[in-house]
Motif scaffolding. Structure first.
Motif, short mmCIF file in Angstrom:
data_model
loop_
_atom_site.label_atom_id
_atom_site.label_comp_id
_atom_site.label_asym_id
_atom_site.label_seq_id
_atom_site.Cartn_x
_atom_site.Cartn_y
_atom_site.Cartn_z
N PHE A 1 0.85 -1.19 0.00
CA PHE A 1 0.00 0.00 0.00
C PHE A 1 0.89 1.23 0.00
O PHE A 1 1.72 1.40 0.88
N TRP A 2 0.69 2.11 -1.00
CA TRP A 2 1.59 3.26 -1.18
C TRP A 2 0.74 4.49 -1.48
O TRP A 2 0.40 4.76 -2.62
N ALA A 3 0.39 5.24 -0.45
CA ALA A 3 -0.46 6.41 -0.67
C ALA A 3 -0.39 7.34 0.53
O ALA A 3 0.08 6.96 1.61
N SER A 4 -0.89 8.55 0.33
CA SER A 4 -1.03 9.56 1.37
C SER A 4 -2.22 10.43 0.98
O SER A 4 -2.45 10.65 -0.22
N PRO A 5 -2.95 10.96 1.94
CA PRO A 5 -4.10 11.82 1.61
C PRO A 5 -3.72 13.08 0.83
O PRO A 5 -4.59 13.70 0.23
N THR A 6 -2.46 13.44 0.81
CA THR A 6 -2.04 14.66 0.09
C THR A 6 -1.60 14.39 -1.34
O THR A 6 -1.25 15.32 -2.07
N ALA A 7 -1.62 13.13 -1.77
CA ALA A 7 -1.15 12.78 -3.12
C ALA A 7 -1.94 13.53 -4.18
O ALA A 7 -3.15 13.70 -4.07
N ARG A 8 -1.23 13.97 -5.21
CA ARG A 8 -1.85 14.70 -6.32
C ARG A 8 -1.94 13.85 -7.58
O ARG A 8 -2.69 14.16 -8.49
N VAL A 9 -1.16 12.78 -7.63
CA VAL A 9 -1.14 11.88 -8.79
C VAL A 9 -1.48 10.48 -8.31
O VAL A 9 -0.95 10.02 -7.29
N LEU A 10 -2.35 9.81 -9.06
CA LEU A 10 -2.68 8.43 -8.77
C LEU A 10 -2.20 7.55 -9.90
O LEU A 10 -2.53 7.78 -11.07
N VAL A 11 -1.39 6.55 -9.57
CA VAL A 11 -1.01 5.51 -10.51
C VAL A 11 -1.87 4.30 -10.17
O VAL A 11 -1.69 3.66 -9.14
N ALA A 12 -2.87 4.05 -11.02
CA ALA A 12 -3.78 2.93 -10.82
C ALA A 12 -3.28 1.77 -11.67
O ALA A 12 -3.37 1.82 -12.89
N GLY A 13 -2.74 0.77 -11.03
CA GLY A 13 -2.15 -0.35 -11.76
C GLY A 13 -2.94 -1.63 -11.63
O GLY A 13 -4.12 -1.62 -11.30
N GLN A 14 -2.27 -2.74 -11.89
CA GLN A 14 -2.92 -4.04 -11.90
C GLN A 14 -2.75 -4.75 -10.56
O GLN A 14 -3.70 -4.87 -9.80
N ALA A 15 -1.56 -5.23 -10.27
CA ALA A 15 -1.25 -5.92 -9.03
C ALA A 15 0.27 -6.03 -8.94
O ALA A 15 0.95 -6.04 -9.96
#
Length: 195
Positions: free
Chosen positions: A33-47
């Motif tokens: 899991f790699w995220a933060s509520p301040t992120a401006r870019v989302l990399v939506a991948g597969q798995a």
């Protein structure tokens, strides 16, 4: 639910333990899991793949090198959770089948976690849909990856459908030179603005 609680719950998830134990790899879940509520870019991948399963860090493989090149970002920027969230359709490596091919991401992962995580990412400005699974979840209707990527202008500048950056897609890239000539420069310019 707070973001920190959600992150802890995802890290502790074992929904697919029996499924993964029954694969050729016979592995245990290891959510990445790699995220933060301040992120401006989302990399939506597969798995995650096997290397990411081992490292615990997304895109720590040649696919990640190619994706960062397409994005025009350095590794430090890519892995800055405060700026870039990496949210695959399944947080764990799904394993290999008997022929050594990647298994698809288990749908239960996205059904269980995805909407809640996205609700905790209010500052997203650009989303990269990497591969068919992410594109099918985020975009209406069913289309081929080629058709979706070819229609990238319909979604830009806030959303960019991309092929998977795997070495397996090198022939696809050669067959579709417009991707690197047209889409990649637009993607880099938009990310430079946002980041």
């Amino acid at each position: 639910m707070t973001f920190d609680t959600l992150a802890r719950d995802i890290a502790a998830c074992r929904l697919c333990a029996d499924r993964f134990a029954a694969t050729e790899t016979g592995h245990a879940p290891r959510p990445v899991f790699w995220a933060s509520p301040t992120a401006r870019v989302l990399v939506a991948g597969q798995a995650p793949g096997a290397r990411v399963h081992a490292s615990g860090r997304p895109f720590t493989d040649p696919s990640g090198d190619r994706l960062r090149d397409w994005m025009g970002v350095e590794e430090a920027t890519f892995y800055d959770r405060s700026r870039v969230a990496i949210l695959p359709m399944a947080f764990c490596f799904p394993g290999y089948d008997a022929k050594g091919s990647d298994l698809p991401p288990p749908a239960i992962c996205a059904k269980t976690w995805r909407a809640n995580v996205l609700d905790h990412l209010p500052d997203l400005r650009v989303t990269l849909l990497v591969g068919a699974y992410a594109q099918n979840w985020h975009l209406p209707g069913r289309m081929s990856v080629t058709d979706r990527v070819a229609a990238w202008r319909d979604h830009a500048p806030d959303l960019f459908p991309l092929p998977h950056p795997s070495w397996r897609n090198t022939a696809w890239l050669k067959k579709h030179p417009w991707f690197e000539a047209e889409l990649v420069p637009a993607l880099r310019a938009r990310l430079q603005e946002v980041l």
